[in-house]
Design a protein around this motif. Structure first.
Motif, PDB file in Angstrom:
ATOM      1  N   ASN A   1       0.815  -1.222   0.000  1.00  0.00           N
ATOM      2  CA  ASN A   1       0.000   0.000   0.000  1.00  0.00           C
ATOM      3  C   ASN A   1       0.846   1.269   0.000  1.00  0.00           C
ATOM      4  O   ASN A   1       0.441   2.312   0.531  1.00  0.00           O
TER       5      ASN A   1
ATOM      6  N   ALA B   1       2.231   4.665  -1.063  1.00  0.00           N
ATOM      7  CA  ALA B   1       1.623   5.785  -1.793  1.00  0.00           C
ATOM      8  C   ALA B   1       2.643   6.324  -2.789  1.00  0.00           C
ATOM      9  O   ALA B   1       3.591   7.027  -2.406  1.00  0.00           O
ATOM     10  N   TRP B   2       2.461   6.026  -4.046  1.00  0.00           N
ATOM     11  CA  TRP B   2       3.439   6.403  -5.064  1.00  0.00           C
ATOM     12  C   TRP B   2       3.498   7.906  -5.285  1.00  0.00           C
ATOM     13  O   TRP B   2       4.472   8.431  -5.856  1.00  0.00           O
ATOM     14  N   GLY B   3       2.492   8.602  -4.826  1.00  0.00           N
ATOM     15  CA  GLY B   3       2.547  10.057  -4.904  1.00  0.00           C
ATOM     16  C   GLY B   3       3.697  10.634  -4.094  1.00  0.00           C
ATOM     17  O   GLY B   3       4.141  11.762  -4.352  1.00  0.00           O
TER      18      GLY B   3
ATOM     19  N   GLN C   1       0.905  -1.407 -11.483  1.00  0.00           N
ATOM     20  CA  GLN C   1       0.372  -0.458 -12.461  1.00  0.00           C
ATOM     21  C   GLN C   1       0.545   0.995 -12.015  1.00  0.00           C
ATOM     22  O   GLN C   1       0.984   1.853 -12.790  1.00  0.00           O
ATOM     23  N   GLU C   2       0.204   1.277 -10.750  1.00  0.00           N
ATOM     24  CA  GLU C   2       0.301   2.647 -10.261  1.00  0.00           C
ATOM     25  C   GLU C   2       1.748   3.116 -10.221  1.00  0.00           C
ATOM     26  O   GLU C   2       2.086   4.209 -10.690  1.00  0.00           O
ATOM     27  N   GLY C   3       2.629   2.273  -9.656  1.00  0.00           N
ATOM     28  CA  GLY C   3       4.035   2.648  -9.578  1.00  0.00           C
ATOM     29  C   GLY C   3       4.674   2.800 -10.941  1.00  0.00           C
ATOM     30  O   GLY C   3       5.473   3.712 -11.176  1.00  0.00           O
TER      31      GLY C   3
ATOM     32  N   LYS D   1       3.271   3.749 -13.664  1.00  0.00           N
ATOM     33  CA  LYS D   1       2.806   5.020 -14.250  1.00  0.00           C
ATOM     34  C   LYS D   1       3.599   6.196 -13.690  1.00  0.00           C
ATOM     35  O   LYS D   1       4.018   7.100 -14.440  1.00  0.00           O
ATOM     36  N   VAL D   2       3.839   6.191 -12.379  1.00  0.00           N
ATOM     37  CA  VAL D   2       4.588   7.278 -11.751  1.00  0.00           C
ATOM     38  C   VAL D   2       6.044   7.280 -12.227  1.00  0.00           C
ATOM     39  O   VAL D   2       6.622   8.339 -12.516  1.00  0.00           O
TER      40      VAL D   2
ATOM     41  N   TRP E   1       7.819   0.996 -17.732  1.00  0.00           N
ATOM     42  CA  TRP E   1       8.460   1.844 -16.727  1.00  0.00           C
ATOM     43  C   TRP E   1       9.972   1.654 -16.724  1.00  0.00           C
ATOM     44  O   TRP E   1      10.738   2.625 -16.588  1.00  0.00           O
TER      45      TRP E   1
END
Length: 358
Positions: free
Chosen positions: A57, A59-61, A90-92, A94-95, A130
């Protein structure tokens, strides 16, 4: 750009990239590579370091915030992203792509240096969007265990860091006692540096007297020794696996897998196909680095001999399961590996009708 650990310091001295990915499971070289990046960052004037540990969990932000936030004390920052065994997902992904694209589009040079610290990245990860995006603006440092054939030279070079000179035979012996455990090898060299005067030439006798056996092996080290035709090393690895408490069925599985692979290669060759075609036809295919070992084994082990050894392996398997008269298990595994490597394993050479209650 791919850069191997022994070339990393030279590359960093010429140009500090925006991104460095250090990936692999060999701890000493991994540590040294990351330390080299940190040292290069300091030399270039980067004084602030921010560490982000990627856990469940995550937070890639936080990575985006770290890259865009300004410090009161420094204009440049080393951001260390510790993936460990985790994958960006997927989220990481993208970042990370956005991070690379921002640098590529500006071409003005990033104030920050991103160091990604990861366990081994397989071919699938290296083909991901990525990874390709980051690799295009930085460097990738793959960390692999040192090959046994190259290990004495590696140890000789490492000894120079501590003001020591290794005799060729001393390097060979130290390699045998620390194979698969570079951290132990490095510690032994540091210990020798404390015991001996600066510039001393280390002899085999000094290694034998002062260095404990800290070698660490796995079943893949064993199969490599068998394929390359090195009976002495195969014997040493088998004894090491037994001492480390590796389960015998795992060792038997690894040896049996290689025998079946060799039989499949024989079949392709007898059908008139080339060796490279036969290697590509395996599932998974045999990569180029391992093909010389298979070629040696094919030349050394005819089909009938492999069938005989496979029957012996099946008898060992039945013995493990209690479905056949008990065989001396580890002695049998030792002789099986020894025979595959080109030596003489007495048990594996016995006729198939042999039975033992030992």
């Amino acid at each position: 750009m791919r850069v191997y650990p022994d070339k990393l310091e030279g590359v960093l001295a010429k140009n500090l990239p925006a991104v460095v990915i250090v990936a692999g499971d060999e701890p000493l070289q991994h540590r040294d590579a990351c330390d080299a990046v940190r040292a290069a960052a300091r030399q270039s004037g980067i004084e602030e370091r921010q560490v982000l540990d990627v856990e469940a969990n995550f937070a890639w932000g936080r990575l985006t915030e770290a890259a865009s936030s300004l410090s009161l004390f420094a204009s440049r920052k080393l951001i260390e992203l510790r993936l460990g065994n985790n994958k960006p997902g997927q989220e990481g992904g993208k970042v990370l792509r956005a991070y690379a694209q921002q640098f590529a589009s500006s071409r003005s040079g990033s104030d920050n240096l991103l160091l990604i610290n990861s366990s081994k990245l397989d071919f699938k990860e290296q083909k991901s969007a990525w990874f390709k995006a980051l690799d295009s603006v930085g460097i990738f440092v793959p960390v692999w265990p040192v090959d046994a054939n190259y290990l004495p030279r590696w140890l000789t070079n490492r000894a120079c860091l501590y003001g020591l000179s290794l005799d060729n035979n001393a390097a060979q012996l130290l390699g045998e006692r620390t194979e698969g455990n570079l951290l132990a090898a490095d510690q032994e060299l540091q210990k020798l540096a404390l015991l001996l005067p600066a510039g001393a030439r280390v002899s085999p006798e000094q290694v034998a007297g002062d260095v404990e056996d800290s070698a660490r092996f796995d079943v893949f080290t064993l199969t490599d020794a068998c394929l390359s035709g090195d009976p002495a090393r195969a014997s040493r690895v088998i004894n090491g696996l037994r001492g480390e408490g590796v389960e015998a069925p795992i060792v038997l599985w690894a040896l049996t897998r290689e025998m079946r692979q060799l039989l499949s290669l024989h079949q392709h060759l007898e059908q008139g196909q080339s060796f490279d075609y036969a290697c590509n036809a395996q599932k998974p295919k045999i990569f180029d680095k391992r093909r010389p070992g298979y070629q040696q084994a094919i030349n050394r082990l005819p089909r009938q001999r492999l069938y005989k050894l496979l029957l012996f392996a099946q008898r060992l398997d039945l013995s493990i399961k209690g479905a056949a008269p008990l065989l001396p298990l580890w002695d049998g595994l030792h002789d099986l590996a020894l025979t595959l490597a080109g030596g003489r394993g007495p048990l594996a050479e016995l006729p198939s009708s042999y039975r033992s209650s030992a």
